[in-house]
Design a protein around this motif. Structure first.
Motif, PDB file in Angstrom:
ATOM      1  N   MET A  19       0.830  -1.203   0.000  1.00 23.00           N
ATOM      2  CA  MET A  19       0.000   0.000   0.000  1.00 23.00           C
ATOM      3  C   MET A  19       0.867   1.256   0.000  1.00 23.00           C
ATOM      4  O   MET A  19       0.624   2.204  -0.760  1.00 23.00           O
ATOM      5  CB  MET A  19      -0.933  -0.013   1.218  1.00 23.00           C
ATOM      6  CG  MET A  19      -1.832   1.210   1.367  1.00 23.00           C
ATOM      7  SD  MET A  19      -1.024   2.589   2.265  1.00 23.00           S
ATOM      8  CE  MET A  19      -0.766   1.856   3.892  1.00 23.00           C
ATOM      9  N   LEU A  20       1.903   1.268   0.823  1.00 24.17           N
ATOM     10  CA  LEU A  20       2.788   2.435   0.884  1.00 24.17           C
ATOM     11  C   LEU A  20       3.568   2.616  -0.419  1.00 24.17           C
ATOM     12  O   LEU A  20       3.832   3.745  -0.844  1.00 24.17           O
ATOM     13  CB  LEU A  20       3.734   2.302   2.074  1.00 24.17           C
ATOM     14  CG  LEU A  20       3.089   2.491   3.453  1.00 24.17           C
ATOM     15  CD1 LEU A  20       4.026   2.010   4.563  1.00 24.17           C
ATOM     16  CD2 LEU A  20       2.717   3.951   3.680  1.00 24.17           C
ATOM     17  N   GLU A  21       3.928   1.505  -1.041  1.00 24.08           N
ATOM     18  CA  GLU A  21       4.617   1.598  -2.331  1.00 24.08           C
ATOM     19  C   GLU A  21       3.673   2.128  -3.408  1.00 24.08           C
ATOM     20  O   GLU A  21       4.057   2.944  -4.250  1.00 24.08           O
ATOM     21  CB  GLU A  21       5.162   0.226  -2.735  1.00 24.08           C
ATOM     22  CG  GLU A  21       6.368  -0.231  -1.944  1.00 24.08           C
ATOM     23  CD  GLU A  21       7.621   0.573  -2.257  1.00 24.08           C
ATOM     24  OE1 GLU A  21       7.619   1.322  -3.254  1.00 24.08           O
ATOM     25  OE2 GLU A  21       8.600   0.454  -1.493  1.00 24.08           O
ATOM     26  N   GLU A  22       2.433   1.663  -3.379  1.00 26.86           N
ATOM     27  CA  GLU A  22       1.454   2.121  -4.363  1.00 26.86           C
ATOM     28  C   GLU A  22       1.210   3.626  -4.240  1.00 26.86           C
ATOM     29  O   GLU A  22       1.013   4.325  -5.236  1.00 26.86           O
ATOM     30  CB  GLU A  22       0.138   1.371  -4.177  1.00 26.86           C
ATOM     31  CG  GLU A  22      -0.953   1.805  -5.155  1.00 26.86           C
ATOM     32  CD  GLU A  22      -2.275   1.112  -4.902  1.00 26.86           C
ATOM     33  OE1 GLU A  22      -3.266   1.463  -5.581  1.00 26.86           O
ATOM     34  OE2 GLU A  22      -2.324   0.223  -4.017  1.00 26.86           O
ATOM     35  N   HIS A  23       1.235   4.108  -3.004  1.00 24.94           N
ATOM     36  CA  HIS A  23       0.993   5.531  -2.747  1.00 24.94           C
ATOM     37  C   HIS A  23       2.267   6.196  -2.227  1.00 24.94           C
ATOM     38  O   HIS A  23       2.230   6.992  -1.283  1.00 24.94           O
ATOM     39  CB  HIS A  23      -0.139   5.691  -1.738  1.00 24.94           C
ATOM     40  CG  HIS A  23      -1.438   5.080  -2.157  1.00 24.94           C
ATOM     41  ND1 HIS A  23      -2.239   5.629  -3.129  1.00 24.94           N
ATOM     42  CD2 HIS A  23      -2.071   3.936  -1.746  1.00 24.94           C
ATOM     43  CE1 HIS A  23      -3.313   4.884  -3.296  1.00 24.94           C
ATOM     44  NE2 HIS A  23      -3.232   3.850  -2.481  1.00 24.94           N
ATOM     45  N   ARG A  24       3.378   5.877  -2.852  1.00 17.86           N
ATOM     46  CA  ARG A  24       4.678   6.355  -2.385  1.00 17.86           C
ATOM     47  C   ARG A  24       4.683   7.879  -2.284  1.00 17.86           C
ATOM     48  O   ARG A  24       4.317   8.596  -3.214  1.00 17.86           O
ATOM     49  CB  ARG A  24       5.785   5.898  -3.323  1.00 17.86           C
ATOM     50  CG  ARG A  24       7.185   6.400  -2.946  1.00 17.86           C
ATOM     51  CD  ARG A  24       8.263   5.734  -3.770  1.00 17.86           C
ATOM     52  NE  ARG A  24       8.533   4.366  -3.315  1.00 17.86           N
ATOM     53  CZ  ARG A  24       9.354   4.089  -2.300  1.00 17.86           C
ATOM     54  NH1 ARG A  24       9.974   5.061  -1.651  1.00 17.86           N
ATOM     55  NH2 ARG A  24       9.564   2.833  -1.962  1.00 17.86           N
TER      56      ARG A  24
END
Length: 447
Positions: free
Chosen positions: A196-201
């Protein structure tokens, strides 16, 4: 088909509880000031209106006595009208409750709170959990300069404000643009949080979650989540409304040994009195103050946020917790209750249909149908049997005021309810024992 047993006279349509409930529905949207207390959460014509409470017992306006669980939506851990809280509130009310400047009791409450929650540096009090948690979100956004908030999707409630309610099945009145600023992640799955954090980096301001739930977090998960969030420049907010003063005197963060950036407390903090708290690291909290050069953050500024009698209640509660093993007592009572209920439902042949889940101090029950699926109709049947036996139990969440005799009585009523449950399963039709329409989930798009 087996006939349903007659309802207790207090459950009849002509009861005083029914009359007052009808008036509440006429004057108060939903018939209650909290959806979880609404009449739709209880069997038809069997939603007692409470007149008074003492310890773990309450009496409705018909004079009927109940052993109560889930007291005040988990807020009353010491029991109703606890002497130390009553004395502290009465003393403070006589001194005045709200002034043009801070009162001494505000310092005393802050000192007591930060002693109880040593993982935090500063605290600001409010009246409800929603305001405190929304303030944490606002502070995280201000600190990071980011708009997106990630909430744990396995946990039911964080705030009445738009950033959360827009994600529920009741989003009416909330702009879609606001809802798009909240995303989700699952509890206990570090890889999913990282994805999730990578998707919304570079977009996530904070991860908001309860540190504990129906089960303890996987070993090392919470600290790893904090470390992961920090690597991505995000903060971690622990919602301790339920876990605070129920998992431990120091909150779930104290029990699990993990320090969040910010956390919010309430419920048990005031033993039913309206007080909540936003707390956290000084470098973050001070942004809501006057001793910094950053752009100011409108953190919390409420007329009644520091009412003297509510803070007096909180101080009294924290002192009782300091002197007595309140947590240990709730854990023991819950363990005994769980064992008794599980034995009773197993003996009736419904052990796979009535399940007890959660931490011993925070038990809930699940009701499953013939196919093993969650069932509101069987919940209605079960709750009706409990209420007619004098047990008010939207959950099996205990308070420290319960006695061993209360637990024994509860298990006896559960045993009788389980026998009715078995008969309904055998007939394939719970309706004769429901007494009317089914109870409903709180979050639903239509009444």
């Amino acid at each position: 088909m087996t006939q349903a047993p007659p309802a207790h006279p207090a459950a009849a349509t002509g009861s005083e509880s029914a009359r007052v409930a009808a008036e509440l529905a006429r004057l108060v949207p939903g018939g209650a000031h909290t959806y979880a207390k609404g009449p739709d959460q209880y069997p038809e014509d069997l939603a007692p209106v409470i007149a008074r409470g003492l310890g773990a017992h309450v009496w409705d306006v018909d004079g009927r006595e109940f052993v109560e669980y889930g007291s005040g939506l988990r807020s009353v851990t010491l029991g109703h009208a606890h002497p130390a809280v009553v004395e502290a509130v009465s003393r403070q009310v006589a001194r005045g409750t709200n002034f043009a400047r801070p009162a001494l009791i505000e310092l005393e409450a802050a000192e007591a709170f930060l002693e109880a929650v040593p993982t935090a540096d500063m605290v600001k009090f409010a009246k409800n959990g929603s305001d405190a948690t929304t303030a944490a979100v606002r502070l995280a956004r201000a600190h990071t300069g980011r708009d997106l908030v990630a909430i744990c999707r396995d946990q039911p409630f964080f705030s009445t404000d738009d950033w959360f309610i827009g994600t529920t099945p009741m989003p009416a009145g909330i702009p879609e643009a606001v809802t798009r600023l909240t995303t989700t992640f699952p509890f206990g799955d570090l890889a999913a949080a990282e994805a999730m954090l990578e998707e919304h980096r570079g977009e996530v301001a904070a991860l908001v979650l309860e540190a504990g739930g129906a089960a303890d977090p996987p070993a090392g998960y919470l600290q790893a989540l904090v470390d992961l969030a920090h690597r991505h420049g995000a903060l971690v907010v622990f919602d301790e409304m339920i876990t605070g003063f129920r998992w431990s005197r120091h909150g779930a963060q104290g029990l699990y040994g993990v320090t969040p950036d910010l956390s919010t407390f309430g419920k048990a903090l005031g033993n039913g009195c309206a007080v909540s708290a936003l707390t956290g690291r000084r470098e973050l909290m001070r942004r809501g103050g006057l001793d910094h050069d950053d752009e100011r953050t409108f953190l919390l500024s409420t007329t009644h946020g520091a009412e003297g009698h509510a803070l007096a209640a909180a101080i009294a509660v924290m002192e009782v917790y300091r002197r007595e093993d309140v947590i240990g007592r709730m854990e023991r009572l819950g363990t005994t209750l769980r064992a008794g209920v599980e034995e009773a439902v197993a003996a009736a042949g419904v052990g796979e249909h009535v399940l007890v889940r959660g931490r011993s101090s925070n038990l809930v029950f699940a009701t499953l149908d013939e196919a093993g699926a969650p069932s509101q109709t069987y919940r209605t049947l079960f709750m009706r049997q409990l209420l007619e036996g004098g047990i008010l139990a939207p959950s099996f969440v205990v308070s420290a005021a319960l006695t061993d005799e209360d637990i024994e009585r509860t298990v006896e009523v559960v045993a009788r309810a389980a026998q009715v449950y078995r008969r309904a399963l055998d007939d394939g039709d719970p309706s004769p024992w429901m007494g009317g329409r089914s109870v409903k989930p709180v979050f639903r798009p239509h009444a």
